[in-house]
Scaffold this motif. Structure first.
Motif, PDB file in Angstrom:
ATOM      1  N   ARG A 119       0.811  -1.212   0.000  1.00  0.00           N
ATOM      2  CA  ARG A 119       0.000   0.000   0.000  1.00  0.00           C
ATOM      3  C   ARG A 119       0.846   1.265   0.000  1.00  0.00           C
ATOM      4  N   GLU A 120       2.137   1.110   0.254  1.00  0.00           N
ATOM      5  CA  GLU A 120       3.027   2.268   0.311  1.00  0.00           C
ATOM      6  C   GLU A 120       3.109   2.934  -1.071  1.00  0.00           C
ATOM      7  N   PRO A 121       2.837   4.244  -1.146  1.00  0.00           N
ATOM      8  CA  PRO A 121       2.884   4.937  -2.449  1.00  0.00           C
ATOM      9  C   PRO A 121       4.226   4.806  -3.163  1.00  0.00           C
ATOM     10  N   ALA A 122       5.320   4.809  -2.418  1.00  0.00           N
ATOM     11  CA  ALA A 122       6.637   4.704  -3.052  1.00  0.00           C
ATOM     12  C   ALA A 122       6.805   3.364  -3.764  1.00  0.00           C
ATOM     13  N   LEU A 123       6.299   2.294  -3.156  1.00  0.00           N
ATOM     14  CA  LEU A 123       6.387   0.978  -3.791  1.00  0.00           C
ATOM     15  C   LEU A 123       5.465   0.901  -4.999  1.00  0.00           C
ATOM     16  N   GLN A 124       4.276   1.457  -4.887  1.00  0.00           N
ATOM     17  CA  GLN A 124       3.349   1.454  -6.014  1.00  0.00           C
ATOM     18  C   GLN A 124       3.939   2.199  -7.206  1.00  0.00           C
ATOM     19  N   ALA A 125       4.629   3.307  -6.936  1.00  0.00           N
ATOM     20  CA  ALA A 125       5.244   4.074  -8.015  1.00  0.00           C
ATOM     21  C   ALA A 125       6.346   3.277  -8.699  1.00  0.00           C
ATOM     22  N   GLU A 126       7.168   2.587  -7.918  1.00  0.00           N
ATOM     23  CA  GLU A 126       8.246   1.774  -8.491  1.00  0.00           C
ATOM     24  C   GLU A 126       7.687   0.626  -9.322  1.00  0.00           C
ATOM     25  N   LEU A 127       6.648  -0.016  -8.819  1.00  0.00           N
ATOM     26  CA  LEU A 127       6.032  -1.117  -9.565  1.00  0.00           C
ATOM     27  C   LEU A 127       5.428  -0.627 -10.872  1.00  0.00           C
ATOM     28  N   ALA A 128       4.802   0.549 -10.844  1.00  0.00           N
ATOM     29  CA  ALA A 128       4.209   1.105 -12.062  1.00  0.00           C
ATOM     30  C   ALA A 128       5.290   1.424 -13.099  1.00  0.00           C
ATOM     31  N   ARG A 129       6.381   1.995 -12.638  1.00  0.00           N
ATOM     32  CA  ARG A 129       7.469   2.335 -13.561  1.00  0.00           C
ATOM     33  C   ARG A 129       8.066   1.075 -14.191  1.00  0.00           C
ATOM     34  N   ALA A 130       8.348   0.093 -13.354  1.00  0.00           N
ATOM     35  CA  ALA A 130       8.924  -1.151 -13.859  1.00  0.00           C
ATOM     36  C   ALA A 130       7.942  -1.876 -14.769  1.00  0.00           C
ATOM     37  N   GLY A 131       6.643  -1.821 -14.426  1.00  0.00           N
ATOM     38  CA  GLY A 131       5.638  -2.460 -15.264  1.00  0.00           C
ATOM     39  C   GLY A 131       5.575  -1.853 -16.650  1.00  0.00           C
ATOM     40  N   ALA A 132       5.702  -0.527 -16.727  1.00  0.00           N
ATOM     41  CA  ALA A 132       5.684   0.130 -18.033  1.00  0.00           C
ATOM     42  C   ALA A 132       6.888  -0.292 -18.873  1.00  0.00           C
ATOM     43  N   ASP A 133       8.055  -0.378 -18.241  1.00  0.00           N
ATOM     44  CA  ASP A 133       9.256  -0.821 -18.955  1.00  0.00           C
ATOM     45  C   ASP A 133       9.105  -2.266 -19.438  1.00  0.00           C
ATOM     46  N   ALA A 134       8.581  -3.122 -18.556  1.00  0.00           N
ATOM     47  CA  ALA A 134       8.415  -4.527 -18.907  1.00  0.00           C
ATOM     48  C   ALA A 134       7.398  -4.698 -20.023  1.00  0.00           C
ATOM     49  N   GLU A 135       6.333  -3.909 -19.978  1.00  0.00           N
ATOM     50  CA  GLU A 135       5.298  -4.002 -21.010  1.00  0.00           C
ATOM     51  C   GLU A 135       5.866  -3.622 -22.372  1.00  0.00           C
TER      52      GLU A 135
END
Length: 203
Positions: A119-135
Motif C-alpha cells: 500500500r506504500e505509495p513509493a512501492l506502487q510508483a516503483e512497480l508502475a514504472r517497472a511495469g511500463a518498462d516490462a510491457e
C-alpha cells in the motif's frame, strides 16, 4: 578480462543485487518501511552502504526489484522460445519461467504483511514504472515473434494482457486463504486470457 571472468563478475553482481533486494523486503515486512534504514539493509546482506548505493537509489527500488526483474525477464524468455511454438503457449511458458522459485505454500503471515507493505505509495510508483518498462519490452518481443508492427495495437494488447494476468494472479495468491501456489494461478490466468476470457461456468 576473459569471458569466464566477465561471466563470474556479472553473476556476483546479480547475487549481490538479489541479496540486497531480499534483505530490504524482509526487513520492511518485519519492521515497516519507515523503520528500515539503508545501513540495516546493507548489513543484512553483508555489504557496505556504499555498495548498496551502487545498486539502488531508494528503499522502494530495492524492495520491488526482485519482482520487477522477474517481469522484465518475460520478454527475454519469449525471444528464446522455439519459433514454431504457438504464441500463447510460448507466452505462457515464458511468463511462468521466472517464477519457478516461487513458494508453493506461502506463510499467511508473510503474505498479509506484504499486502500491507504494497500500500506504500513509493512501492506502487516503483512497480508502475517497472511495469511500463516490462510491457514495452514484452510488446517488442511479441512483435518480433509475430512480424507485427512494434508500435501496433496487437503487440501492445498482448503485452498489457499478460502483465494484467500476472497482477491478478499475484493479488489472488497474496489473498488466498488457505494459501495456494502462484504458478498454477498464473497459468490459469493466462489460459483464460488466451481463450478470450469466457464467462465462468455456472454448472
Amino acid at each position: 578480462m576473459t569471458k569466464s571472468q566477465i561471466g563470474l563478475r556479472e553473476r556476483k553482481k546479480a547475487a549481490t543485487r538479489e541479496a540486497l533486494s531480499w534483505a530490504a523486503l524482509r526487513l520492511a515486512v518485519e519492521r515497516g518501511l519507515e523503520n528500515v534504514r539503508v545501513e540495516d539493509i546493507a548489513a543484512a546482506a553483508g555489504v557496505s552502504p556504499r555498495t548498496y548505493n551502487n545498486y539502488f537509489s531508494s528503499k522502494a527500488e530495492a524492495i520491488v526489484s526482485r519482482h520487477c526483474d522477474r517481469i522484465r525477464l518475460v520478454g527475454e524468455a519469449l525471444r528464446e522460445r522455439p519459433p514454431a511454438e504457438p504464441l500463447w503457449e510460448a507466452l505462457t511458458r515464458a511468463t511462468l519461467a521466472p517464477f519457478d522459485g516461487a513458494a508453493e505454500q506461502p506463510d499467511p503471515r508473510w503474505t498479509a504483511a506484504v499486502r500491507l507493505l504494497l500500500r506504500e505509495p513509493a512501492l506502487q510508483a516503483e512497480l508502475a514504472r517497472a511495469g511500463a518498462d516490462a510491457e514495452a519490452g514484452l510488446a517488442a518481443a511479441v512483435a518480433a515473434r509475430t512480424g507485427a508492427d512494434p508500435g501496433g495495437l496487437h503487440p501492445r494488447l498482448v503485452a498489457a494482457g499478460v502483465l494484467a494476468a500476472l497482477r491478478a494472479a499475484s493479488d489472488v495468491w497474496l489473498r488466498a486463504d488457505p494459501p495456494v501456489p502462484l504458478q498454477p494461478l498464473l497459468a490459469e490466468a493466462l489460459r483464460q486470457l488466451a481463450a478470450g476470457l469466457p464467462e465462468p461456468s455456472s454448472s
